[in-house]
Design an enzyme around this catalytic site. Structure first.
Site, PDB file in Angstrom:
ATOM      1  N   HIS A 156      -4.504   1.115  13.167  1.00  0.00           N
ATOM      2  CA  HIS A 156      -3.481   0.111  12.340  1.00  0.00           C
ATOM      3  C   HIS A 156      -2.761   0.436  14.079  1.00  0.00           C
ATOM      4  O   HIS A 156      -2.463   1.159  14.533  1.00  0.00           O
ATOM      5  CB  HIS A 156      -2.801   0.414  11.550  1.00  0.00           C
ATOM      6  CG  HIS A 156      -3.939   0.248   9.994  1.00  0.00           C
ATOM      7  ND1 HIS A 156      -4.767   0.349   9.658  1.00  0.00           N
ATOM      8  CD2 HIS A 156      -3.552  -1.056   9.217  1.00  0.00           C
ATOM      9  CE1 HIS A 156      -5.293   0.082   8.808  1.00  0.00           C
ATOM     10  NE2 HIS A 156      -5.228  -1.414   9.172  1.00  0.00           N
ATOM     11  N   LYS A 177       3.125   0.665  10.867  1.00  0.00           N
ATOM     12  CA  LYS A 177       2.585   1.288   9.944  1.00  0.00           C
ATOM     13  C   LYS A 177       2.722   2.520   9.375  1.00  0.00           C
ATOM     14  O   LYS A 177       2.655   3.745   9.914  1.00  0.00           O
ATOM     15  CB  LYS A 177       0.363   1.104  10.138  1.00  0.00           C
ATOM     16  CG  LYS A 177       0.176   1.394   8.393  1.00  0.00           C
ATOM     17  CD  LYS A 177      -1.114   1.165   8.444  1.00  0.00           C
ATOM     18  CE  LYS A 177      -1.762   0.897   6.747  1.00  0.00           C
ATOM     19  NZ  LYS A 177      -1.567  -0.458   5.840  1.00  0.00           N
ATOM     20  N   THR A 231       0.899  -1.254   0.039  1.00  0.00           N
ATOM     21  CA  THR A 231       0.156   0.088  -0.022  1.00  0.00           C
ATOM     22  C   THR A 231       0.895   1.205  -0.219  1.00  0.00           C
ATOM     23  O   THR A 231       2.121   1.276  -0.081  1.00  0.00           O
ATOM     24  CB  THR A 231      -0.965   0.385   1.500  1.00  0.00           C
ATOM     25  OG1 THR A 231       0.209  -0.116   2.459  1.00  0.00           O
ATOM     26  CG2 THR A 231      -1.577  -1.252   1.125  1.00  0.00           C
TER      27      THR A 231
HETATM   28  P1  NAD Z   1       6.843  -4.529   7.213  1.00  0.00           P
HETATM   29  O1  NAD Z   1       7.354  -3.329   7.696  1.00  0.00           O
HETATM   30  O2  NAD Z   1       6.723  -6.094   7.939  1.00  0.00           O
HETATM   31  O3  NAD Z   1       7.634  -5.845   6.357  1.00  0.00           O
HETATM   32  C1  NAD Z   1       7.750  -5.120   4.429  1.00  0.00           C
HETATM   33  C2  NAD Z   1       8.679  -5.388   4.113  1.00  0.00           C
HETATM   34  O4  NAD Z   1       9.328  -5.136   2.639  1.00  0.00           O
HETATM   35  C3  NAD Z   1      10.017  -6.119   4.729  1.00  0.00           C
HETATM   36  O5  NAD Z   1      10.197  -7.308   4.606  1.00  0.00           O
HETATM   37  C4  NAD Z   1      11.090  -4.927   4.326  1.00  0.00           C
HETATM   38  O6  NAD Z   1      13.189  -5.874   3.939  1.00  0.00           O
HETATM   39  C5  NAD Z   1      10.857  -4.841   2.916  1.00  0.00           C
HETATM   40  N1  NAD Z   1      11.805  -3.783   2.158  1.00  0.00           N
HETATM   41  C6  NAD Z   1      10.761  -3.025   2.111  1.00  0.00           C
HETATM   42  N2  NAD Z   1      12.273  -1.627   0.787  1.00  0.00           N
HETATM   43  C7  NAD Z   1      11.821  -2.573   0.843  1.00  0.00           C
HETATM   44  C8  NAD Z   1      12.807  -2.789  -1.215  1.00  0.00           C
HETATM   45  N3  NAD Z   1      13.379  -2.045  -1.373  1.00  0.00           N
HETATM   46  N4  NAD Z   1      12.880  -3.797  -2.074  1.00  0.00           N
HETATM   47  C9  NAD Z   1      12.983  -5.141  -1.123  1.00  0.00           C
HETATM   48  N5  NAD Z   1      12.130  -5.277   0.061  1.00  0.00           N
HETATM   49  C10 NAD Z   1      11.817  -3.773   0.737  1.00  0.00           C
HETATM   50  O7  NAD Z   1       5.201  -5.252   6.293  1.00  0.00           O
HETATM   51  P2  NAD Z   1       4.220  -5.608   7.265  1.00  0.00           P
HETATM   52  O8  NAD Z   1       3.458  -5.007   7.628  1.00  0.00           O
HETATM   53  O9  NAD Z   1       4.434  -6.743   6.062  1.00  0.00           O
HETATM   54  O10 NAD Z   1       3.273  -5.233   5.459  1.00  0.00           O
HETATM   55  C11 NAD Z   1       3.830  -4.702   4.342  1.00  0.00           C
HETATM   56  C12 NAD Z   1       3.241  -4.054   2.866  1.00  0.00           C
HETATM   57  O11 NAD Z   1       2.221  -4.333   3.166  1.00  0.00           O
HETATM   58  C13 NAD Z   1       3.103  -2.529   3.481  1.00  0.00           C
HETATM   59  O12 NAD Z   1       2.898  -1.364   2.369  1.00  0.00           O
HETATM   60  C14 NAD Z   1       0.958  -2.919   3.944  1.00  0.00           C
HETATM   61  O13 NAD Z   1       0.692  -1.834   4.015  1.00  0.00           O
HETATM   62  C15 NAD Z   1       0.824  -3.912   3.011  1.00  0.00           C
HETATM   63  N6  NAD Z   1      -0.182  -4.466   3.479  1.00  0.00           N
HETATM   64  C16 NAD Z   1      -1.170  -4.528   2.807  1.00  0.00           C
HETATM   65  C17 NAD Z   1      -2.194  -6.280   3.217  1.00  0.00           C
HETATM   66  C18 NAD Z   1      -3.306  -5.856   2.376  1.00  0.00           C
HETATM   67  O14 NAD Z   1      -3.990  -7.447   2.414  1.00  0.00           O
HETATM   68  N7  NAD Z   1      -3.109  -5.710   1.210  1.00  0.00           N
HETATM   69  C19 NAD Z   1      -2.136  -6.141   4.596  1.00  0.00           C
HETATM   70  C20 NAD Z   1      -1.161  -5.780   5.232  1.00  0.00           C
HETATM   71  C21 NAD Z   1      -0.379  -5.441   4.890  1.00  0.00           C
END
Ligand code: NAD
Length: 263
Positions: free
Chosen positions: A150, A154, A96
């Site tokens: 959240h 986040k 997101t």
């Molecule tokens: P988090 O911060 O725990 O994990 C993010 C991950 O992305 C980490 O592993 C980080 O190392 C990696 N990352 C960051 N920059 C990067 C890059 N340049 N290249 C490769 N990897 C990179 O976050 P999360 O809670 O796991 O959520 C991740 C995303 O998913 C967020 O955008 C969140 O809003 C979204 N999300 C979406 C849903 C959905 O149903 N669509 C549900 C939950 C979370």
């Protein structure tokens, strides 16, 4: 019936969602084989529980895969989209906070490969979107407010899910306003309130854990891989005919119909 497991790349593997995806995929190795787990930083171990790990800087060298599942951050999105386009492979993304230019790139890439981006992969939120649109249609002139809560880590606000709910409300004629709370370890709560003279309706969804999103993303990946290029909706791919009939938007929810917006 195809018995070969789907070859999956998980992008953002060290994150909260990435870890849930790895755990759930490992519980069903007949369905999914994670051939690459990609983390932002160089991994401490090259292979973890049989899954090869790669740093984001090594993305170009990952083995072949059928579908990539991306739950990273906006700065990680462009490289994984480029990888899928270059390799001709499907992409499921739940990241997101994407910039408008990234959404445009997603739409452009959907002419070459099958893509699915959704702000929320839970079945309950898909139903909530339907209910919100119907409520807005039935309640012209009522105030519509969306309050999302959240965990404190986040980054984006309002949440992608709140914005999608707002789109649903707007389709029904409402003009939604947003409020965001960041507190504790809340997985995700969305309240859509319609307020009129002397009465209020509150529609609420509470996510108890991240497995609902991870399970939905894995199911979407299974159904997306190998399809024609296009921008698919999570609702269209996940729900069966009975569910569609029950919700009553058969045309919009027809399975596998590419669409031009965001689910
Ligand atoms: P988090 O911060 O725990 O994990 C993010 C991950 O992305 C980490 O592993 C980080 O190392 C990696 N990352 C960051 N920059 C990067 C890059 N340049 N290249 C490769 N990897 C990179 O976050 P999360 O809670 O796991 O959520 C991740 C995303 O998913 C967020 O955008 C969140 O809003 C979204 N999300 C979406 C849903 C959905 O149903 N669509 C549900 C939950 C979370």
């Amino acid at each position: 019936m195809n018995t070969t497991p789907l070859r999956v790349l998980i992008h953002g593997a060290s994150g909260r969602m990435g870890q849930a995806l790895l755990r759930l995929a490992a519980e069903s190795t007949a369905s999914w084989q994670v051939v690459a787990a990609v983390t932002r930083r160089p991994p401490a171990q090259r292979v973890v529980d049989g899954v090869p790990h790669f740093a984001a800087s090594e993305l170009g060298g990952v083995p072949d895969f059928d579908v990539a599942i991306d739950f990273s951050l906006p700065e990680g999105f462009d490289p994984v989209l480029a990888l899928c386009t270059a390799r001709g492979r499907a992409l499921v993304s739940g990241t997101t906070g994407l910039e408008p230019a990234q959404r445009q790139a997603l739409e452009a890439a959907s002419r070459q490969v099958p893509l699915l981006w959704a702000s929320n992969f839970s079945v309950g939120v898909a139903v909530l979107n339907e209910l919100v649109e119907r409520a807005a249609l039935a309640l012209p002139g009522w105030d519509c407010d969306i309050v999302e809560s959240h965990h404190v880590h986040k980054k984006d606000a309002p949440s992608g899910t709140a914005l999608t709910l707002g789109d649903s409300a707007a389709r029904g004629g409402a003009q939604p306003r947003y409020a965001s709370l960041r507190a504790g370890d809340i997985v995700g709560e969305h309240l859509v309130q319609f307020a009129g003279q002397g009465e209020r309706i509150e529609l609420v969804h509470r996510a108890m854990n991240r497995d609902i999103f991870a399970r939905g993303a894995l199911q979407a990946a299974s159904r997306l891989a190998g399809r024609e290029p296009g921008l698919y909706t999570m609702r269209g791919l996940l729900f069966d005919a009975n569910w569609i009939a029950a919700v009553g938007r058969v045309a919009d929810l027809a399975a596998g119909v590419p669409f031009g917006g965001f689910a």
